[in-house]
Enzyme design. Structure first.
Site, PDB file in Angstrom:
ATOM      1  N   ASP A   1      -2.889  -1.822  -2.981  1.00 28.42           N
ATOM      2  CA  ASP A   1      -4.019  -3.185  -2.605  1.00 28.42           C
ATOM      3  C   ASP A   1      -3.580  -4.006  -2.135  1.00 28.42           C
ATOM      4  O   ASP A   1      -2.806  -4.881  -2.493  1.00 28.42           O
ATOM      5  CB  ASP A   1      -4.636  -3.386  -4.085  1.00 28.42           C
ATOM      6  CG  ASP A   1      -5.415  -2.201  -4.926  1.00 28.42           C
ATOM      7  OD1 ASP A   1      -5.935  -1.394  -4.117  1.00 28.42           O
ATOM      8  OD2 ASP A   1      -5.128  -2.084  -6.222  1.00 28.42           O
TER       9      ASP A   1
ATOM     10  N   ASP B   1       3.371  -1.571  -2.392  1.00 30.04           N
ATOM     11  CA  ASP B   1       2.147  -1.667  -3.034  1.00 30.04           C
ATOM     12  C   ASP B   1       0.894  -0.963  -2.308  1.00 30.04           C
ATOM     13  O   ASP B   1       1.139  -0.966  -1.010  1.00 30.04           O
ATOM     14  CB  ASP B   1       2.074  -3.035  -3.165  1.00 30.04           C
ATOM     15  CG  ASP B   1       0.852  -3.611  -3.987  1.00 30.04           C
ATOM     16  OD1 ASP B   1       0.661  -2.935  -5.073  1.00 30.04           O
ATOM     17  OD2 ASP B   1       0.225  -4.315  -3.718  1.00 30.04           O
TER      18      ASP B   1
END
Length: 331
Positions: A17, A15
């Site tokens: 953010d 991922d």
């Protein structure tokens, strides 16, 4: 030589953010940890629920932050949504885009025609987060959905982490069309299967590790896909969230940050009436989680999680019962 966590996997599905960066700055130590992982032979794939930017723009952002990447290394919820739509509507169909350039580019790659008005009679409406999203475009999306267009949301994230704090995410914004029409969107992003399927198609991973900062997207996606997940504490999930996590939100691994990829896998072992990790031992005594020992606070959290999860079974541990353990480890 002691095997490190990353050695057990051929691909890291990362991922962005809250894991690699927060807004315009890299998470401390993330570029170095990822460079080391790549040097050891791990394939890095950057998998994001954010559909606003193109893979090329995301790759350039990563490169600017010291994490060299090309468009082929990025997998977005926009790509997953575009593939999903292409499999359900005729080739060349108009698709109304309530979002940014990332969705438009992904749709064109699948031979679909992005439009901005319900007058074009789109076969589908796809919504993704964009900082330029207007009421007018949302209204066009609602009109098209009411007229029978298939409604797809790139992701269902209620919030997204930034350097300024958590901001409304696409899950919050897509509620406008859902509320106005009474029609729920089909979600392409994590934790739903389409984005994981897109990641596997693009990376050909055989032993992937999903790395994220959210229990309800990254870790649930790992659980649903039957692969291991690593939860890092650099994003939105708090230690209390972990201790009270439901079974489908419990990660295989916990680390303070991406540096945990290069440590030996934590050994959480059963001892007496509790669980131990590093210099910590956690027990469930009466109606409260207790924790004794010292050392790395994350080891204490790992021992506490094992104990809380065992006691909770298929449910969730009570917040008041586990909070005293967090005071002991200072998290």
């Amino acid at each position: 030589m002691t095997q490190t966590l990353v050695d057990a996997y051929d691909t890291l599905l990362l991922d962005l953010d809250g894991v690699v960066y927060l807004g315009r700055r890299a998470v401390l130590g993330a570029p170095e940890a990822l460079e080391q992982a790549r040097a050891k032979g791990a394939r890095l794939a950057f998998v994001t629920n954010n559909a606003s930017r193109t893979p090329g723009a995301i790759a350039q952002h990563l490169t600017d932050l010291g994490v060299p990447a090309g468009p082929e290394d990025v997998v977005t919820s926009a790509q997953a949504a575009a593939r999903l739509i292409a499999e359900h509507v005729p080739a060349g169909s108009a698709v109304l885009v309530v979002g940014g350039m990332g969705l438009r580019t992904a749709l064109r790659a699948h031979g679909l025609r992005p439009v901005t008005t319900a007058l074009d009679e789109p076969a589908a409406v796809v919504q993704g987060i964009s900082d330029t999203l207007s009421y007018g475009l949302i209204a066009e999306g609602a009109l098209a959905v009411r007229r029978g267009a298939w409604f797809v949301a790139a992701n269902g994230d209620a919030t997204m982490p930034t350097g300024r704090g958590e901001l409304p995410g696409n899950g919050s914004m897509s509620r406008v069309i859902a509320t106005a029409t009474g029609i729920e969107p089909v979600v392409a992003g994590k934790p739903e299967p389409p984005l994981h399927r897109e990641s596997m198609i693009r990376t050909h991973a055989r032993r992937p590790l999903i790395v994220g900062d959210r229990l309800d997207t990254d870790i649930e996606a790992a659980t649903r896909a039957g692969v291991d997940g690593l939860l890092v504490l650099t994003g939105v999930t708090t230690p209390l969230d972990l201790l009270t996590a439901a079974p489908h939100h419990r990660p295989a691994h916990i680390a303070a940050d991406l540096g945990g990829l290069h440590a030996a896998p934590a050994e959480v072992r059963r001892e007496g009436g509790g669980w131990s990790c590093g210099g910590w031992t956690a027990r469930w005594e009466g109606r409260q989680l207790t924790l004794d020992g010292g050392g790395d606070p994350v080891d204490g959290l790992r021992a506490a999680c094992a104990t809380a999860w065992e006691a909770a079974g298929d449910g969730r541990a009570d917040e008041d019962a586990v909070k005293p353990a967090l005071t002991v480890i200072g998290l």
